[in-house]
Enzyme design. Structure first.
Site, PDB file in Angstrom:
ATOM      1  N   LYS A  33     -10.260 -53.198 -79.139  1.00 42.08           N
ATOM      2  CA  LYS A  33      -8.963 -53.286 -78.391  1.00 42.08           C
ATOM      3  C   LYS A  33      -9.367 -54.077 -77.085  1.00 42.08           C
ATOM      4  O   LYS A  33     -10.158 -54.489 -76.691  1.00 42.08           O
ATOM      5  CB  LYS A  33      -8.593 -51.750 -78.002  1.00 42.08           C
ATOM      6  CG  LYS A  33      -9.654 -51.120 -76.968  1.00 42.08           C
ATOM      7  CD  LYS A  33      -9.472 -49.616 -76.865  1.00 42.08           C
ATOM      8  CE  LYS A  33     -10.651 -49.080 -75.920  1.00 42.08           C
ATOM      9  NZ  LYS A  33     -10.619 -47.695 -75.947  1.00 42.08           N
ATOM     10  N   TYR A 252     -11.711 -67.243 -46.121  1.00 40.02           N
ATOM     11  CA  TYR A 252     -10.726 -66.399 -45.557  1.00 40.02           C
ATOM     12  C   TYR A 252     -11.099 -65.568 -44.683  1.00 40.02           C
ATOM     13  O   TYR A 252     -12.010 -64.868 -44.988  1.00 40.02           O
ATOM     14  CB  TYR A 252      -9.662 -66.005 -46.634  1.00 40.02           C
ATOM     15  CG  TYR A 252      -9.038 -66.834 -47.467  1.00 40.02           C
ATOM     16  CD1 TYR A 252      -8.028 -67.594 -46.798  1.00 40.02           C
ATOM     17  CD2 TYR A 252      -9.160 -66.998 -48.683  1.00 40.02           C
ATOM     18  CE1 TYR A 252      -7.118 -68.539 -47.539  1.00 40.02           C
ATOM     19  CE2 TYR A 252      -8.401 -67.826 -49.459  1.00 40.02           C
ATOM     20  CZ  TYR A 252      -7.363 -68.684 -48.911  1.00 40.02           C
ATOM     21  OH  TYR A 252      -6.524 -69.286 -49.830  1.00 40.02           O
TER      22      TYR A 252
HETATM   23  C1  LIG Z   1     -11.804 -47.204 -76.267  1.00 43.13           C
HETATM   24  C2  LIG Z   1     -11.890 -46.138 -77.339  1.00 43.13           C
HETATM   25  C3  LIG Z   1     -13.118 -46.104 -78.104  1.00 43.13           C
HETATM   26  C4  LIG Z   1     -14.375 -46.781 -77.710  1.00 43.13           C
HETATM   27  O1  LIG Z   1     -14.868 -46.227 -76.568  1.00 43.13           O
HETATM   28  P1  LIG Z   1     -16.351 -47.015 -75.926  1.00 43.13           P
HETATM   29  O2  LIG Z   1     -16.599 -45.964 -74.826  1.00 43.13           O
HETATM   30  O3  LIG Z   1     -16.156 -48.457 -75.417  1.00 43.13           O
HETATM   31  O4  LIG Z   1     -17.276 -46.640 -77.094  1.00 43.13           O
HETATM   32  C5  LIG Z   1     -13.061 -45.176 -79.169  1.00 43.13           C
HETATM   33  N1  LIG Z   1     -12.049 -44.400 -79.441  1.00 43.13           N
HETATM   34  C6  LIG Z   1     -10.902 -44.510 -78.812  1.00 43.13           C
HETATM   35  C7  LIG Z   1      -9.780 -43.760 -79.163  1.00 43.13           C
HETATM   36  C8  LIG Z   1     -10.805 -45.252 -77.686  1.00 43.13           C
HETATM   37  O5  LIG Z   1      -9.562 -45.740 -77.161  1.00 43.13           O
END
Ligand SMILES: *Cc1c(COP(=O)(O)O)cnc(C)c1O
Length: 373
Positions: A33, A252
């Site tokens: 994702k 800055y």
């Molecule tokens: C993001 C996510 C994962 C993976 O999580 P990690 O901590 O990166 O392993 C797995 N399942 C769902 C439903 C997620 O949203």
């Protein structure tokens, strides 16, 4: 290249092997994702497919479409809620959809939609999904009325990375046990990265769902970190150098005053590239194995660092700088965040440079949209 993310696909494939080994041979649902945590979902999908991963997980419909458009033919599960206006195309594109509520089931039934579905159970994450009782009812209802092709049941752990909370995690897994023995369900999955390496032997699930582990980052203090290989490094080159002729303010807000004789290098990276502004006066970068402190505020496009005296003869404009590397966990902690946020914050104008077989095989940048080498 101004500033780039070096992405080592050989290491990604190594990490897939490690997850397989440590999770007791369960299949992998590769979580890519948010553009594979900022590093390029399409490139990750291809590499994962080559490593034998047959199903990928993304957050939303648009991310799934990006993969299909790039020719990825693996199964794709969307974790988010069912997008009503997109269900038709989602079915055409063979996406697996997550069902979180009875309303979603009604919606499919009313519209005679028949997608592949995974029922999401909330065992303690408190985000989305059915309670245990509701899930059992929902599954019965789906099966009796033939609403959607029930391919999966899953839940998500909330504190698998914290050994002091293992009682809670084990409770979550115990609740989910009810579903583990369900007949005819192809995908039963519960374990995220930490879950996969810590509790692989505690469930009978068919798949694990690692994300950050694929990136080679073990998100809790563990000896296992050395078994994984970091996929991502953020790098740049010195843009400009000066030796202060007298005391002078840097950047800055006059928040840092350098002394006469200090050598200050300006780097072409800023918070717009994902080098967090919280690294101002306190963060550091690595140049030729030396730690160099960030001086003054990190700007949107540039950052200044002080070159330690012993390093001065070795650096010049163009010298390579590692902004974030294998120290990513420590760097994240320094600024009160997690590696996930650092990675997903890497900006759009940072070139993505892919390494495979030890060589650069592809560069994605704003100017050369895609270049295969
Ligand atoms: C993001 C996510 C994962 C993976 O999580 P990690 O901590 O990166 O392993 C797995 N399942 C769902 C439903 C997620 O949203």
């Amino acid at each position: 290249m101004r500033t780039w993310a070096e992405i080592n696909l050989d290491n990604l494939s190594h990490n897939v092997g490690m997850v397989r080994e440590l999770s007791g041979g369960k299949e992998i649902l590769g979580v890519i994702k948010a553009n594979a945590y900022g590093m390029g979902a399409v490139e990750y999908a291809r590499e994962l497919a080559e490593s034998g991963v047959k199903i990928l997980g993304v957050a939303c419909y648009e991310e799934a479409c990006e993969l299909r458009a790039a020719g990825i033919e693996e199964e794709i599960l969307i974790f988010g809620c069912i997008p009503p206006e997109h269900v038709g195309t989602a079915i055409e594109k063979k996406f697996h959809l997550t069902i979180n509520s009875m309303e979603e089931i009604d919606f499919l039934e009313k519209n005679s939609y028949y997608p592949k579905v995974h029922v999401k159970v909330d065992t303690g994450m408190g985000r989305v999904g059915f309670t245990m009782e509701q899930a059992l009812e929902a599954i019965d209802y789906i099966r009796e009325n033939n609403i959607g092709d029930l391919q999966g049941i899953y839940t998500h752990l909330s504190v698998a990375d914290d050994p002091t909370e293992d009682v809670y995690t084990l409770e979550q897994m115990e609740k989910f046990r009810t579903f583990e023995g369900f007949e005819g369900i192809k995908y039963i999955h519960i374990l995220n990265s930490c879950g996969s390496i810590r509790f692989g032997d505690k469930t009978y699930s068919t798949h694990v769902r690692p994300g950050i582990l694929l990136q080679g980052i073990v998100p809790y203090d563990s000896k296992l970190q050395s078994e994984f290989k970091y996929v991502f490094e953020l790098k740049t080159r010195i843009l400009y150098m000066k030796k202060l002729e007298e005391e002078a303010y840097i950047s800055y807000g006059k928040s840092y005053r350098g002394n006469e004789g200090d050598v200050i290098a300006t780097l072409p990276v800023g918070y717009a590239d994902g080098f967090n502004r919280k690294f101002s006066n306190g963060g550091s970068v690595m140049i030729k194995g030396h730690k160099c402190p960030v001086v003054g505020k990190v700007c949107m496009d540039m950052t200044m660092v002080k070159i330690p005296r012993e390093l001065v003869p070795e650096v010049r404009v163009g010298t390579e700088v590692t902004l974030i590397g294998s120290d990513i966990a420590a760097k994240a902690e320094e600024i009160g965040t997690i590696p996930y946020e650092i990675m997903t914050g890497v900006g759009r104008r940072v070139s993505r440079c892919y390494i495979k077989g030890g060589k650069i095989v592809k560069i994605k940048s704003l100017v050369e949209v895609e270049r295969n080498i």
